[in-house]
Design a protein around this motif. Sequence first.
Motif, PDB file in Angstrom:
ATOM      1  N   LEU A 232       0.797  -1.223   0.000  1.00  0.00           N
ATOM      2  CA  LEU A 232       0.000   0.000   0.000  1.00  0.00           C
ATOM      3  C   LEU A 232       0.837   1.284   0.000  1.00  0.00           C
ATOM      4  O   LEU A 232       0.614   2.191  -0.813  1.00  0.00           O
ATOM      5  CB  LEU A 232      -0.903  -0.052   1.246  1.00  0.00           C
ATOM      6  N   THR A 233       1.810   1.377   0.878  1.00  0.00           N
ATOM      7  CA  THR A 233       2.581   2.607   0.998  1.00  0.00           C
ATOM      8  C   THR A 233       3.444   2.857  -0.247  1.00  0.00           C
ATOM      9  O   THR A 233       3.532   3.984  -0.746  1.00  0.00           O
ATOM     10  CB  THR A 233       3.464   2.545   2.263  1.00  0.00           C
ATOM     11  N   THR A 234       4.050   1.791  -0.747  1.00  0.00           N
ATOM     12  CA  THR A 234       4.856   1.926  -1.963  1.00  0.00           C
ATOM     13  C   THR A 234       3.987   2.413  -3.132  1.00  0.00           C
ATOM     14  O   THR A 234       4.377   3.310  -3.885  1.00  0.00           O
ATOM     15  CB  THR A 234       5.485   0.565  -2.341  1.00  0.00           C
ATOM     16  N   ILE A 235       2.794   1.808  -3.250  1.00  0.00           N
ATOM     17  CA  ILE A 235       1.857   2.207  -4.304  1.00  0.00           C
ATOM     18  C   ILE A 235       1.553   3.699  -4.189  1.00  0.00           C
ATOM     19  O   ILE A 235       1.563   4.435  -5.176  1.00  0.00           O
ATOM     20  CB  ILE A 235       0.539   1.404  -4.191  1.00  0.00           C
ATOM     21  N   GLY A 236       1.311   4.128  -2.944  1.00  0.00           N
ATOM     22  CA  GLY A 236       1.020   5.555  -2.724  1.00  0.00           C
ATOM     23  C   GLY A 236       2.148   6.421  -3.259  1.00  0.00           C
ATOM     24  O   GLY A 236       1.916   7.391  -3.992  1.00  0.00           O
ATOM     25  N   ARG A 237       3.379   6.046  -2.913  1.00  0.00           N
ATOM     26  CA  ARG A 237       4.531   6.834  -3.395  1.00  0.00           C
ATOM     27  C   ARG A 237       4.597   6.844  -4.920  1.00  0.00           C
ATOM     28  O   ARG A 237       4.866   7.878  -5.541  1.00  0.00           O
ATOM     29  CB  ARG A 237       5.817   6.249  -2.822  1.00  0.00           C
ATOM     30  N   ASN A 238       4.343   5.671  -5.515  1.00  0.00           N
ATOM     31  CA  ASN A 238       4.405   5.594  -6.975  1.00  0.00           C
ATOM     32  C   ASN A 238       3.364   6.494  -7.638  1.00  0.00           C
ATOM     33  O   ASN A 238       3.669   7.187  -8.607  1.00  0.00           O
ATOM     34  CB  ASN A 238       4.191   4.149  -7.446  1.00  0.00           C
ATOM     35  N   ILE A 239       2.143   6.463  -7.100  1.00  0.00           N
ATOM     36  CA  ILE A 239       1.080   7.280  -7.702  1.00  0.00           C
ATOM     37  C   ILE A 239       1.462   8.756  -7.621  1.00  0.00           C
ATOM     38  O   ILE A 239       1.298   9.515  -8.585  1.00  0.00           O
ATOM     39  CB  ILE A 239      -0.275   7.038  -7.003  1.00  0.00           C
ATOM     40  N   ILE A 240       1.997   9.148  -6.476  1.00  0.00           N
ATOM     41  CA  ILE A 240       2.355  10.555  -6.313  1.00  0.00           C
ATOM     42  C   ILE A 240       3.448  10.955  -7.305  1.00  0.00           C
ATOM     43  O   ILE A 240       3.396  12.027  -7.917  1.00  0.00           O
ATOM     44  CB  ILE A 240       2.807  10.833  -4.870  1.00  0.00           C
ATOM     45  N   SER A 241       4.417  10.088  -7.494  1.00  0.00           N
ATOM     46  CA  SER A 241       5.494  10.487  -8.409  1.00  0.00           C
ATOM     47  C   SER A 241       4.980  10.609  -9.847  1.00  0.00           C
ATOM     48  O   SER A 241       5.560  11.325 -10.647  1.00  0.00           O
ATOM     49  CB  SER A 241       6.671   9.504  -8.320  1.00  0.00           C
ATOM     50  N   ASP A 242       3.853   9.941 -10.147  1.00  0.00           N
ATOM     51  CA  ASP A 242       3.257  10.121 -11.478  1.00  0.00           C
ATOM     52  C   ASP A 242       2.368  11.346 -11.556  1.00  0.00           C
ATOM     53  O   ASP A 242       2.257  11.971 -12.605  1.00  0.00           O
ATOM     54  CB  ASP A 242       2.377   8.895 -11.824  1.00  0.00           C
ATOM     55  N   THR A 243       1.675  11.657 -10.455  1.00  0.00           N
ATOM     56  CA  THR A 243       0.571  12.626 -10.566  1.00  0.00           C
ATOM     57  C   THR A 243       0.741  13.874  -9.717  1.00  0.00           C
ATOM     58  O   THR A 243       0.008  14.820  -9.881  1.00  0.00           O
ATOM     59  CB  THR A 243      -0.745  11.969 -10.099  1.00  0.00           C
ATOM     60  N   TYR A 244       1.656  13.864  -8.746  1.00  0.00           N
ATOM     61  CA  TYR A 244       1.861  14.982  -7.815  1.00  0.00           C
ATOM     62  C   TYR A 244       0.632  15.277  -6.961  1.00  0.00           C
ATOM     63  O   TYR A 244       0.487  16.369  -6.454  1.00  0.00           O
ATOM     64  CB  TYR A 244       2.316  16.246  -8.569  1.00  0.00           C
ATOM     65  N   MET A 245      -0.266  14.302  -6.778  1.00  0.00           N
ATOM     66  CA  MET A 245      -1.443  14.552  -5.935  1.00  0.00           C
ATOM     67  C   MET A 245      -1.165  14.116  -4.498  1.00  0.00           C
ATOM     68  O   MET A 245      -1.879  13.293  -3.931  1.00  0.00           O
ATOM     69  CB  MET A 245      -2.641  13.752  -6.456  1.00  0.00           C
ATOM     70  N   SER A 246      -0.131  14.659  -3.860  1.00  0.00           N
ATOM     71  CA  SER A 246       0.270  14.112  -2.561  1.00  0.00           C
ATOM     72  C   SER A 246      -0.844  14.151  -1.531  1.00  0.00           C
ATOM     73  O   SER A 246      -1.040  13.197  -0.794  1.00  0.00           O
ATOM     74  CB  SER A 246       1.510  14.801  -2.017  1.00  0.00           C
ATOM     75  N   PHE A 247      -1.589  15.235  -1.451  1.00  0.00           N
ATOM     76  CA  PHE A 247      -2.621  15.340  -0.409  1.00  0.00           C
ATOM     77  C   PHE A 247      -3.682  14.273  -0.572  1.00  0.00           C
ATOM     78  O   PHE A 247      -3.984  13.534   0.366  1.00  0.00           O
ATOM     79  CB  PHE A 247      -3.266  16.734  -0.436  1.00  0.00           C
ATOM     80  N   GLU A 248      -4.243  14.186  -1.772  1.00  0.00           N
ATOM     81  CA  GLU A 248      -5.313  13.214  -1.988  1.00  0.00           C
ATOM     82  C   GLU A 248      -4.817  11.799  -1.712  1.00  0.00           C
ATOM     83  O   GLU A 248      -5.480  11.005  -1.033  1.00  0.00           O
ATOM     84  CB  GLU A 248      -5.837  13.267  -3.438  1.00  0.00           C
ATOM     85  N   VAL A 249      -3.630  11.485  -2.244  1.00  0.00           N
ATOM     86  CA  VAL A 249      -3.143  10.115  -2.135  1.00  0.00           C
ATOM     87  C   VAL A 249      -2.854   9.745  -0.674  1.00  0.00           C
ATOM     88  O   VAL A 249      -3.316   8.719  -0.183  1.00  0.00           O
ATOM     89  CB  VAL A 249      -1.895   9.899  -3.007  1.00  0.00           C
ATOM     90  N   TRP A 250      -2.140  10.607   0.040  1.00  0.00           N
ATOM     91  CA  TRP A 250      -1.815  10.234   1.427  1.00  0.00           C
ATOM     92  C   TRP A 250      -3.052  10.176   2.311  1.00  0.00           C
ATOM     93  O   TRP A 250      -3.168   9.304   3.175  1.00  0.00           O
ATOM     94  CB  TRP A 250      -0.756  11.159   2.037  1.00  0.00           C
ATOM     95  N   PHE A 251      -4.008  11.073   2.071  1.00  0.00           N
ATOM     96  CA  PHE A 251      -5.262  10.969   2.840  1.00  0.00           C
ATOM     97  C   PHE A 251      -5.949   9.648   2.558  1.00  0.00           C
ATOM     98  O   PHE A 251      -6.440   8.968   3.462  1.00  0.00           O
ATOM     99  CB  PHE A 251      -6.223  12.117   2.480  1.00  0.00           C
ATOM    100  N   THR A 252      -5.958   9.275   1.297  1.00  0.00           N
ATOM    101  CA  THR A 252      -6.638   8.032   0.923  1.00  0.00           C
ATOM    102  C   THR A 252      -5.942   6.828   1.541  1.00  0.00           C
ATOM    103  O   THR A 252      -6.585   5.957   2.146  1.00  0.00           O
ATOM    104  CB  THR A 252      -6.657   7.877  -0.612  1.00  0.00           C
ATOM    105  N   ILE A 253      -4.595   6.804   1.392  1.00  0.00           N
ATOM    106  CA  ILE A 253      -3.850   5.662   1.944  1.00  0.00           C
ATOM    107  C   ILE A 253      -4.057   5.569   3.463  1.00  0.00           C
ATOM    108  O   ILE A 253      -4.318   4.487   4.008  1.00  0.00           O
ATOM    109  CB  ILE A 253      -2.341   5.804   1.636  1.00  0.00           C
TER     110      ILE A 253
END
Lengths: 279, 276
Positions: A232-253
């Motif tokens: 889960l956490t690795t996936i979160g990091r990967n998504i952010i590096s593609d999309t720069y949506m850090s807030f949405e992604v970390w809240f979701t994770i």
Amino acid sequence: MTDLSAPAPQTAPQTTRPRAQGRGFPVVSVALYALIIGGIIWGAYAGAQSMGYNWQWYRMPQYFYRLTDDGFQWGEIAIGLVKTLQLSTIAFVLATVIGLVVALLRMSGLVVGTAVAIGFLEFIRNMPILVLLYLFYYVLGPVFGFDRFTASILCLAVFHGALISEILRAGIQAVAPGQWEAAKSIGMSTTQAYRYIVLPQSVRFMLPPMTGEVVHLVKSSAIVSVIAVAELTTIGRNIISDTYMSFEVWFTIAAVYMVVTLILSIGVSWLENKYAVDH
Amino acid sequence: MRSDIRAHYDKHKHLLYSQIEDGLARFPMEHRNNIISARNVDKFYGAFQALYDVSLNVAKGERVVICGPSGSGKSTLIRCMNGLEFHNSGIITINGVEVNERSKQLPALRQDIGMVFQQFNLFPHLTILENLTIGPIRVRGVSKVEAEERARNYLERVHIPEQADKYPNQLSGGQQQRVAIARSLCMETQIMLFDEPTSALDPEMINEVLDVMIELADSGMTMVCVTHEMGFARKVADTMIFMEAGRIVETAPPNKFFTAPDSERCRLFLSQILAH
Ligand SMILES: Nc1ncnc2c1ncn2[C@@H]1O[C@H](COP(=O)(O)OP(=O)(O)OP(=O)(O)O)[C@@H](O)[C@H]1O
Ligand SMILES: [Mg+2]
């Protein structure tokens, strides 16, 4: 003179069983929890607004599932969650086995057994889990030829095995000594006494701290993202590096972790109720 | 008696049957095979000596009642008999088999020795029926059907057949203690050890347990009871033993024990205990 050999006299022998605590809905703690989470979300939201953050929540659902022309597909977060659960489950089962072995060694009364168990406990207790993970992945991994997923499982299992062994030991020792004596006096061997008499009774002493330990394990499984296991956490990091949506992604994770651990806690407290019921 | 034989007799008197004085008539030769024998037993808890040079013999079918002040080592003595504690010197044998720390036969030995505790020690997570069948099934390898039949039979004998499906904490103390007795009987034991079986009970429940014990004695069971129930002792005992400070001070058949004990300490103890 007091009789030390017999179990401490109880005023009402075996007529009362300790009930699990915390019956009923813990209104205050839930309210407090909601207040703190609300505060954090509000703080983050206010901070993001003042930065002029561009919220893109609409892009999040695709990471859970997608409906394409090929039909239904699971998204990355869902796959990462499955990985996290897999990792945690296998690690927990292994940790329980390790914990049981260490606890029994410690209580075996054998000098060597006790020494090994205490040495193991002290070693793990004084080692940051991150260092332990590096040890498994960079040192033991190449030596024994296991991959990052196996290294992660072993690291979590060994680390939590040490903590679980103390929980099991406390649970076993909480069973009245008279139970051992009764079991032995009908001719049971030590193994039989453990299996049929002592362990079944210690379950209710172990359940509450074991719940805490499972939740702890699920959360600390996030550490394996440093060796890039696709949980889960690795996936979160990967998504952010593609999309720069850090807030949405970390809240979701964070929310996904919370949902998992909450479900676990509720499940176990149901179990606990079941075991604590007065017959 | 020739003087050398006399000397030999005096020297080894403590090894002979506890009922040597006048028990011979009561225990004809063929019955005088010892089922329990303790010789010169010392027991230490750390530096504290709990038993001093204790010797006693229990013949098959004999009923021995042990009494004495608190801390005199009564529990320690009977716990050494089934290896719940281990003595430090001397020899204890059950049916000729030595009881000690190194014995691999201890579980097997204990199958033949029932033990009833002051605090009952029933298994709280099992029903009454399961409490009675777990030993026969798991230890003796009896089939479930047979074990249950046996259990119901013994519950009948301790007068609580209707409680089979309850859990221990749903029973009164007296009922629990009778279940504990039945649990030992289900193992088809040859010997029953009792460690103050009635002293945790409310007064109105004492008799129901003593009645069961009397019936057991009448059935010919070999019994060693630590108890201060002197009425019971008078009824069933073949041999009375008085202990004080880790030593056996007096061994006598009940009629002598209660009327003319040799030791002053024993007389004093009896007068105190019978006074109320
Ligand atoms: N496990 C132990 N460790 C240390 N000392 C012990 C232990 N068990 C018993 N003792 C001591 O040994 C002595 C004899 O104890 P024991 O329990 O045999 O006495 P008792 O005659 O059964 O007394 P009571 O009537 O109170 O049950 C006591 O002084 C007691 O304090
Ligand atoms: Mg005692």
